[in-house]
Write a protein that holds these residues in place. Sequence first.
Motif, PDB file in Angstrom:
ATOM      1  N   VAL A   1       5.395  -4.088 -26.369  1.00 34.97           N
ATOM      2  CA  VAL A   1       6.046  -4.991 -25.426  1.00 34.97           C
ATOM      3  C   VAL A   1       5.402  -4.919 -24.127  1.00 34.97           C
ATOM      4  N   ALA A   2       5.644  -6.090 -23.115  1.00 32.38           N
ATOM      5  CA  ALA A   2       5.501  -6.280 -21.952  1.00 32.38           C
ATOM      6  C   ALA A   2       6.471  -6.529 -21.163  1.00 32.38           C
ATOM      7  N   ASP A   3       6.566  -6.286 -19.688  1.00 31.18           N
ATOM      8  CA  ASP A   3       7.702  -6.528 -18.978  1.00 31.18           C
ATOM      9  C   ASP A   3       7.733  -8.055 -18.484  1.00 31.18           C
ATOM     10  N   GLU A   4       6.490  -8.429 -18.241  1.00 25.89           N
ATOM     11  CA  GLU A   4       6.518  -9.792 -17.588  1.00 25.89           C
ATOM     12  C   GLU A   4       4.744 -10.373 -17.779  1.00 25.89           C
ATOM     13  N   LEU A   5       4.899 -11.655 -17.508  1.00 26.23           N
ATOM     14  CA  LEU A   5       3.320 -12.146 -17.303  1.00 26.23           C
ATOM     15  C   LEU A   5       2.979 -12.551 -15.960  1.00 26.23           C
TER      16      LEU A   5
ATOM     17  N   ASP B   1       0.862  -1.167  -0.127  1.00 25.79           N
ATOM     18  CA  ASP B   1       0.113   0.024   0.049  1.00 25.79           C
ATOM     19  C   ASP B   1       0.695   1.276  -0.087  1.00 25.79           C
ATOM     20  N   LYS B   2       1.981   1.243   0.463  1.00 25.38           N
ATOM     21  CA  LYS B   2       3.018   2.320   0.687  1.00 25.38           C
ATOM     22  C   LYS B   2       3.574   2.876  -0.588  1.00 25.38           C
ATOM     23  N   THR B   3       3.654   1.755  -1.654  1.00 28.91           N
ATOM     24  CA  THR B   3       4.567   2.118  -2.755  1.00 28.91           C
ATOM     25  C   THR B   3       3.954   1.632  -4.149  1.00 28.91           C
ATOM     26  N   ARG B   4       2.760   1.146  -4.263  1.00 30.72           N
ATOM     27  CA  ARG B   4       2.157   0.347  -5.518  1.00 30.72           C
ATOM     28  C   ARG B   4       1.028   1.510  -6.080  1.00 30.72           C
ATOM     29  N   ILE B   5       1.330   1.557  -7.555  1.00 31.59           N
ATOM     30  CA  ILE B   5       0.290   2.434  -8.285  1.00 31.59           C
ATOM     31  C   ILE B   5       0.130   1.578  -9.549  1.00 31.59           C
ATOM     32  N   TYR B   6      -1.357   1.558  -9.458  1.00 28.46           N
ATOM     33  CA  TYR B   6      -1.897   0.722 -10.782  1.00 28.46           C
ATOM     34  C   TYR B   6      -1.945   1.751 -12.163  1.00 28.46           C
ATOM     35  N   MET B   7      -1.893   1.561 -13.299  1.00 28.71           N
ATOM     36  CA  MET B   7      -2.195   2.278 -14.201  1.00 28.71           C
ATOM     37  C   MET B   7      -2.575   1.467 -15.777  1.00 28.71           C
ATOM     38  N   PRO B   8      -3.385   1.903 -16.568  1.00 25.75           N
ATOM     39  CA  PRO B   8      -3.884   1.125 -17.798  1.00 25.75           C
ATOM     40  C   PRO B   8      -2.785   0.659 -18.289  1.00 25.75           C
ATOM     41  N   PHE B   9      -2.981  -0.542 -18.855  1.00 17.65           N
ATOM     42  CA  PHE B   9      -1.680  -1.155 -19.758  1.00 17.65           C
ATOM     43  C   PHE B   9      -1.125  -0.578 -20.921  1.00 17.65           C
ATOM     44  N   GLU B  10      -2.372   0.034 -21.567  1.00 18.92           N
ATOM     45  CA  GLU B  10      -1.719   0.716 -22.937  1.00 18.92           C
ATOM     46  C   GLU B  10      -0.959   2.139 -22.557  1.00 18.92           C
ATOM     47  N   GLU B  11      -1.424   2.744 -21.410  1.00 14.89           N
ATOM     48  CA  GLU B  11      -1.117   4.039 -20.992  1.00 14.89           C
ATOM     49  C   GLU B  11       0.470   3.847 -20.200  1.00 14.89           C
ATOM     50  N   ALA B  12       0.407   2.563 -19.544  1.00  9.86           N
ATOM     51  CA  ALA B  12       1.966   2.325 -19.119  1.00  9.86           C
ATOM     52  C   ALA B  12       2.887   2.020 -20.334  1.00  9.86           C
ATOM     53  N   GLN B  13       2.512   1.508 -21.238  1.00  5.70           N
ATOM     54  CA  GLN B  13       3.408   1.035 -22.492  1.00  5.70           C
ATOM     55  C   GLN B  13       3.924   2.402 -23.062  1.00  5.70           C
ATOM     56  N   LEU B  14       2.875   3.537 -23.245  1.00  5.07           N
ATOM     57  CA  LEU B  14       3.497   4.875 -23.639  1.00  5.07           C
ATOM     58  C   LEU B  14       4.589   5.392 -22.637  1.00  5.07           C
TER      59      LEU B  14
END
Length: 436
Positions: free
Chosen positions: A242-246, A222-235
Amino acid sequence: MPEATDNAPTRPPMPFAAYEWMIAWRYLRAKRAEGGVSVMTWISLIGITLAVFALIATLAVRSGFRAEFVDTILGSNAHLTVYNMQRLDEFGRATRTLPDYAGMAAEVRKVPGVVRVAPLVKGQVMATASGSNAGVEVFGIKPKDIVQIPRIANPETGRGDLARLSDGIAIGSGVALTLGVSIGDTVKLISPNGVKTAFGTSPRVKAYEVVYVFRSGRYDIDKTRIYMPFEEAQLYFNREAVADELEVIVDDPENVENLVTPVAQAAGTGALIWTWQDASGGFLRALDMEDNVMFVIMSVLVLIAAMNIVSGLIMLVKNKGRDIGILRTMGLTEGAVMRVFFICGSFTGIIGTVMGVILGCLFAIYIEPVFSFVNYVAGGGVWDPSIRNIYALPAKLQLGDVLSAVSLSLGLSFVVTIFPARRAARMNPVEALRYE
């Protein structure tokens, strides 16, 4: 009519007959003149009760802590992660990205036991809002995948609308507290690896609306994590196409090691597998070692409490020497005398064990109000989530733990009772009555 004869065989009484229980009960109710025996009985009873209570409480907290720790890991993170081996891209730079992440994910989904596969883009950035800064880790994930993460998409602990992730970002409650933001506020994310220009790479700064605040149960998440839409994170992180991991979720995370080889084969050549047990195995092994040490220590406490029964029985045997001599001359066997005093000692152990089990179970069931009271009396700050990574002291009452405590307490109580009971049974009635 046939006459009864005096030589008719008499049937010996069964062990633990009613008269043995009656004598033992009379001895347990010591007279005021024999107060020392009564005091020792009460001390033994209280000692056994507190020792069993402490053992059950410790086992419950131990089980609760491990279960909460594992649950927060499995409920907030991938059970199994698929990476790529390091290689050089078209510009000669080292990279581990997955160019064909969609095809790889489709093949991994076919593995029996795999529940969900989601591509991720990850990166570390600086978040800023209202003059406050925080180092965070951004997870780029598709909205349809994030709603399947139990600890993140929990409506009881989350605030906001996770379905609006496409319009903004989801942040941990710790990040929100550090930045002083809430639903609808704006957070700026600053990445050092941003826009590539003719003069080099300039930092990328972009503002996002906070649409959801989650509380996973793990302070460090909770102290360090943020979620962002996948396509927006790619940009944002320059991960176009590409992706970093599955992120792989399985149906039996406790046996995730059995799926490492099938998933690696499905992912193809160059795939690397990292399980949640690999990431947290050292901590879990430390917990198991601590559990074993704590059980041994608490078992010693139970043994010490059981030894009080020996002291009480020795005093009882000494005070009842005259009674033992009379009972022996009346025909009471050594076995009967031994059983009488065995009942005296074991009865104390049984009652103490039952009371300890009741107190220990009540403590585990009502640990939240008990801990709140302790925290109130101590003035707060008893539990620091930044150190223990979970927000409260958990307890999980398990039948196996209760049975272990009961078996240990009763076993020790019965064993230590045998020795003074044998001493009473072997007492010479002549010596016992010599000075009476």
